[in-house]
Design a protein around this motif. Structure first.
Motif, PDB file in Angstrom:
ATOM      1  N   THR A   1      24.166   1.204  40.288  1.00  9.26           N
ATOM      2  CA  THR A   1      24.993   0.153  39.708  1.00  9.26           C
ATOM      3  C   THR A   1      24.220  -1.144  39.562  1.00  9.26           C
ATOM      4  O   THR A   1      24.399  -1.875  38.574  1.00  9.26           O
ATOM      5  N   ILE A   2      23.367  -1.468  40.542  1.00  6.31           N
ATOM      6  CA  ILE A   2      22.546  -2.675  40.447  1.00  6.31           C
ATOM      7  C   ILE A   2      21.628  -2.588  39.227  1.00  6.31           C
ATOM      8  O   ILE A   2      21.525  -3.540  38.428  1.00  6.31           O
ATOM      9  N   ALA A   3      20.926  -1.462  39.083  1.00  5.48           N
ATOM     10  CA  ALA A   3      20.029  -1.299  37.934  1.00  5.48           C
ATOM     11  C   ALA A   3      20.800  -1.342  36.620  1.00  5.48           C
ATOM     12  O   ALA A   3      20.378  -2.001  35.654  1.00  5.48           O
ATOM     13  N   PHE A   4      21.921  -0.656  36.582  1.00  2.00           N
ATOM     14  CA  PHE A   4      22.749  -0.643  35.373  1.00  2.00           C
ATOM     15  C   PHE A   4      23.230  -2.050  35.015  1.00  2.00           C
ATOM     16  O   PHE A   4      23.168  -2.460  33.852  1.00  2.00           O
ATOM     17  N   SER A   5      23.678  -2.811  35.994  1.00  3.34           N
ATOM     18  CA  SER A   5      24.224  -4.143  35.725  1.00  3.34           C
ATOM     19  C   SER A   5      23.144  -5.104  35.253  1.00  3.34           C
ATOM     20  O   SER A   5      23.342  -5.848  34.284  1.00  3.34           O
ATOM     21  N   LEU A   6      21.993  -5.107  35.922  1.00  4.14           N
ATOM     22  CA  LEU A   6      20.937  -6.039  35.550  1.00  4.14           C
ATOM     23  C   LEU A   6      20.412  -5.753  34.143  1.00  4.14           C
ATOM     24  O   LEU A   6      20.222  -6.676  33.333  1.00  4.14           O
ATOM     25  N   ILE A   7      20.180  -4.487  33.837  1.00  3.97           N
ATOM     26  CA  ILE A   7      19.668  -4.138  32.511  1.00  3.97           C
ATOM     27  C   ILE A   7      20.710  -4.433  31.437  1.00  3.97           C
ATOM     28  O   ILE A   7      20.396  -4.981  30.369  1.00  3.97           O
ATOM     29  N   THR A   8      21.958  -4.086  31.703  1.00  2.00           N
ATOM     30  CA  THR A   8      23.011  -4.299  30.712  1.00  2.00           C
ATOM     31  C   THR A   8      23.237  -5.777  30.449  1.00  2.00           C
ATOM     32  O   THR A   8      23.344  -6.212  29.284  1.00  2.00           O
ATOM     33  N   VAL A   9      23.312  -6.568  31.499  1.00  2.00           N
ATOM     34  CA  VAL A   9      23.524  -8.009  31.325  1.00  2.00           C
ATOM     35  C   VAL A   9      22.340  -8.642  30.599  1.00  2.00           C
ATOM     36  O   VAL A   9      22.517  -9.471  29.697  1.00  2.00           O
ATOM     37  N   GLY A  10      21.125  -8.245  30.982  1.00  2.00           N
ATOM     38  CA  GLY A  10      19.948  -8.810  30.325  1.00  2.00           C
ATOM     39  C   GLY A  10      19.892  -8.488  28.839  1.00  2.00           C
ATOM     40  O   GLY A  10      19.669  -9.374  28.005  1.00  2.00           O
ATOM     41  N   LEU A  11      20.094  -7.215  28.496  1.00  2.00           N
ATOM     42  CA  LEU A  11      20.055  -6.826  27.084  1.00  2.00           C
ATOM     43  C   LEU A  11      21.209  -7.450  26.302  1.00  2.00           C
ATOM     44  O   LEU A  11      21.026  -7.875  25.148  1.00  2.00           O
ATOM     45  N   SER A  12      22.379  -7.519  26.891  1.00  3.47           N
ATOM     46  CA  SER A  12      23.527  -8.111  26.198  1.00  3.47           C
ATOM     47  C   SER A  12      23.281  -9.589  25.901  1.00  3.47           C
ATOM     48  O   SER A  12      23.587 -10.082  24.811  1.00  3.47           O
ATOM     49  N   TRP A  13      22.706 -10.296  26.884  1.00  6.27           N
ATOM     50  CA  TRP A  13      22.435 -11.716  26.675  1.00  6.27           C
ATOM     51  C   TRP A  13      21.363 -11.926  25.616  1.00  6.27           C
ATOM     52  O   TRP A  13      21.481 -12.807  24.756  1.00  6.27           O
ATOM     53  N   VAL A  14      20.302 -11.125  25.653  1.00  2.74           N
ATOM     54  CA  VAL A  14      19.209 -11.274  24.686  1.00  2.74           C
ATOM     55  C   VAL A  14      19.716 -10.991  23.270  1.00  2.74           C
ATOM     56  O   VAL A  14      19.445 -11.761  22.329  1.00  2.74           O
ATOM     57  N   LEU A  15      20.448  -9.909  23.089  1.00  2.00           N
ATOM     58  CA  LEU A  15      20.973  -9.586  21.759  1.00  2.00           C
ATOM     59  C   LEU A  15      21.972 -10.633  21.292  1.00  2.00           C
ATOM     60  O   LEU A  15      21.973 -11.022  20.110  1.00  2.00           O
ATOM     61  N   GLY A  16      22.851 -11.082  22.188  1.00  2.00           N
ATOM     62  CA  GLY A  16      23.819 -12.102  21.806  1.00  2.00           C
ATOM     63  C   GLY A  16      23.157 -13.409  21.425  1.00  2.00           C
ATOM     64  O   GLY A  16      23.543 -14.051  20.440  1.00  2.00           O
TER      65      GLY A  16
ATOM     66  N   LEU B   1      24.624   5.461  29.291  1.00  2.00           N
ATOM     67  CA  LEU B   1      25.595   4.529  29.867  1.00  2.00           C
ATOM     68  C   LEU B   1      25.218   3.083  29.543  1.00  2.00           C
ATOM     69  O   LEU B   1      26.081   2.271  29.172  1.00  2.00           O
ATOM     70  N   ILE B   2      23.950   2.749  29.654  1.00  2.00           N
ATOM     71  CA  ILE B   2      23.498   1.394  29.333  1.00  2.00           C
ATOM     72  C   ILE B   2      23.678   1.112  27.850  1.00  2.00           C
ATOM     73  O   ILE B   2      24.106   0.012  27.449  1.00  2.00           O
ATOM     74  N   THR B   3      23.391   2.088  27.011  1.00  2.00           N
ATOM     75  CA  THR B   3      23.532   1.889  25.564  1.00  2.00           C
ATOM     76  C   THR B   3      24.974   1.588  25.178  1.00  2.00           C
ATOM     77  O   THR B   3      25.249   0.650  24.417  1.00  2.00           O
ATOM     78  N   VAL B   4      25.890   2.360  25.709  1.00  2.00           N
ATOM     79  CA  VAL B   4      27.303   2.150  25.375  1.00  2.00           C
ATOM     80  C   VAL B   4      27.791   0.816  25.933  1.00  2.00           C
ATOM     81  O   VAL B   4      28.529   0.078  25.269  1.00  2.00           O
ATOM     82  N   ALA B   5      27.387   0.483  27.162  1.00  2.00           N
ATOM     83  CA  ALA B   5      27.827  -0.771  27.766  1.00  2.00           C
ATOM     84  C   ALA B   5      27.279  -1.979  27.015  1.00  2.00           C
ATOM     85  O   ALA B   5      27.998  -2.968  26.807  1.00  2.00           O
ATOM     86  N   VAL B   6      26.015  -1.917  26.609  1.00  2.00           N
ATOM     87  CA  VAL B   6      25.433  -3.020  25.840  1.00  2.00           C
ATOM     88  C   VAL B   6      26.117  -3.146  24.492  1.00  2.00           C
ATOM     89  O   VAL B   6      26.414  -4.260  24.024  1.00  2.00           O
ATOM     90  N   TRP B   7      26.367  -2.020  23.835  1.00  2.00           N
ATOM     91  CA  TRP B   7      27.074  -2.053  22.550  1.00  2.00           C
ATOM     92  C   TRP B   7      28.446  -2.712  22.684  1.00  2.00           C
ATOM     93  O   TRP B   7      28.899  -3.427  21.781  1.00  2.00           O
ATOM     94  N   LYS B   8      29.079  -2.526  23.822  1.00  2.00           N
ATOM     95  CA  LYS B   8      30.411  -3.080  24.017  1.00  2.00           C
ATOM     96  C   LYS B   8      30.382  -4.550  24.431  1.00  2.00           C
ATOM     97  O   LYS B   8      31.302  -5.310  24.095  1.00  2.00           O
ATOM     98  N   LEU B   9      29.346  -4.992  25.157  1.00  2.00           N
ATOM     99  CA  LEU B   9      29.346  -6.322  25.752  1.00  2.00           C
ATOM    100  C   LEU B   9      28.560  -7.364  24.964  1.00  2.00           C
ATOM    101  O   LEU B   9      28.841  -8.561  25.094  1.00  2.00           O
TER     102      LEU B   9
END
Length: 326
Positions: free
Chosen positions: A104-119, A193-201
């Protein structure tokens, strides 16, 4: 005649009695009106969040198994026993919880980082006016407006090994690999899981940052361009400092949403989640409803709540000190 004449001015100058408004006649209503308006929200908050949370905390201190589901009050008192089992990393329960926490830690850090960069990239790219900008902004906001279950189910169909469009493009059209990889089981489950979460966030990050960019005057960028500052320097010296208050809240919200996400793994994998995609919320769900040990699952939930509260407190403390120094 003289008496009548002298009485007329007196009657004309007599002060009129002030009319009492409804609030003056009923002072209690104005005093209690704000509380009456807040009462429905407070009642719903109690019923939906506070009371279930308190019940969950109580469940974490009892041995609530399937034998006591019909009569919760008869469940024996466990004290801190459920917490000791969850935090004992030498047994299977504690070891599984620790592995899930790491995933969950790895998933959260990667997802938040990619979501912020893309946004951030999309918000900066769509800031200057051009033809069709509003249409592009609307297109980018489709994942945010789409219902979560509908979007995740679509990704589930797309990631199927034999019939999914992802493998069709990668294998049949592009020829990047000869074998069709599994995306919903095995090691690739975390990537899916990271791909779907980033696409959503990422669209939420894009919307928030785009709104923050609207508050930065264009004159500042024009003055910086006249002084010879390029786009990268403008972004580093103007955009980032101006968006600091927005980013502080955005990163925290994205982390809390991502770390406590349950819908994405549940809809994407079903009840049999792969070890690579074993998020802690889904792990707690399985520990409660598959083994029917609700006391242990409630203890894990309380530990998750404590962890998120500690992270939030430390984050606010650190960012608050940096804001005061700036």
């Amino acid at each position: 005649m003289s008496v009548a004449t002298s009485d007329a001015p007196a009657a004309a100058t007599r002060p009129a009695k002030p009319r009492r408004s409804g609030q003056e006649r009923r002072p209690g209503l104005s005093r209690w009106l704000p509380y009456l308006l807040l009462a429905p929200a407070v009642l719903l908050e109690l019923l939906i969040h506070i009371i279930p949370m308190l019940v969950g905390i109580w469940m974490s201190f009892v041995k609530l198994t399937k034998f006591y589901i019909a009569n919760w009050s008869a469940a024996p008192w466990a004290g801190l026993g459920n917490y000791k089992v969850a935090l004992d990393f030498d047994n299977a329960v504690g070891e599984g919880l620790l592995k899930s926490f790491g995933v969950t830690i790895a998933f959260s850090l990667i997802t938040v980082g990619l979501s912020w960069v893309l946004g951030m990239a999309a918000a900066v790219a769509l800031q200057p006016p051009f033809r069709g900008r509003n249409w592009v902004r609307t297109l980018f906001l489709v994942p945010y407006a789409l219902p979560a279950y509908a979007g995740i189910l679509t990704w589930n169909f797309m990631l199927q090994r034999d019939t999914g469009v992802v493998n069709h493009i990668l294998v049949d059209n592009l020829g990047l690999t000869s074998d069709r990889p599994f995306w919903l089981i095995g090691g690739n489950a975390l990537v899916s899981l990271i791909t779907v979460a980033v696409w959503k966030l990422w669209t939420f990050a894009f919307l928030t940052l785009m709104a923050g960019l609207q508050s930065i005057p264009r004159d500042v960028y024009e003055a910086a361009a006249v002084d010879g500052a390029g786009n990268l320097r403008q972004w580093r010296n103007i955009t980032l400092p101006s968006l600091r208050p927005v980013n502080l809240v955005l990163v925290l919200v994205l982390f809390l949403w991502t770390f406590s996400d349950f819908n994405t793994p549940y809809v994407l994998f079903g009840t049999a989640q792969p070890p690579a995609g074993d998020l802690i919320t889904f792990h707690i769900y399985n520990a409660s409803f598959l083994t029917w040990n609700f006391g242990s699952g409630a203890a894990m939930s309380v530990l998750l709540l404590i962890f998120l509260m500690i992270v939030t407190g430390i984050y606010l403390l650190v960012t608050g000190r940096r804001s005061r120094r700036a």
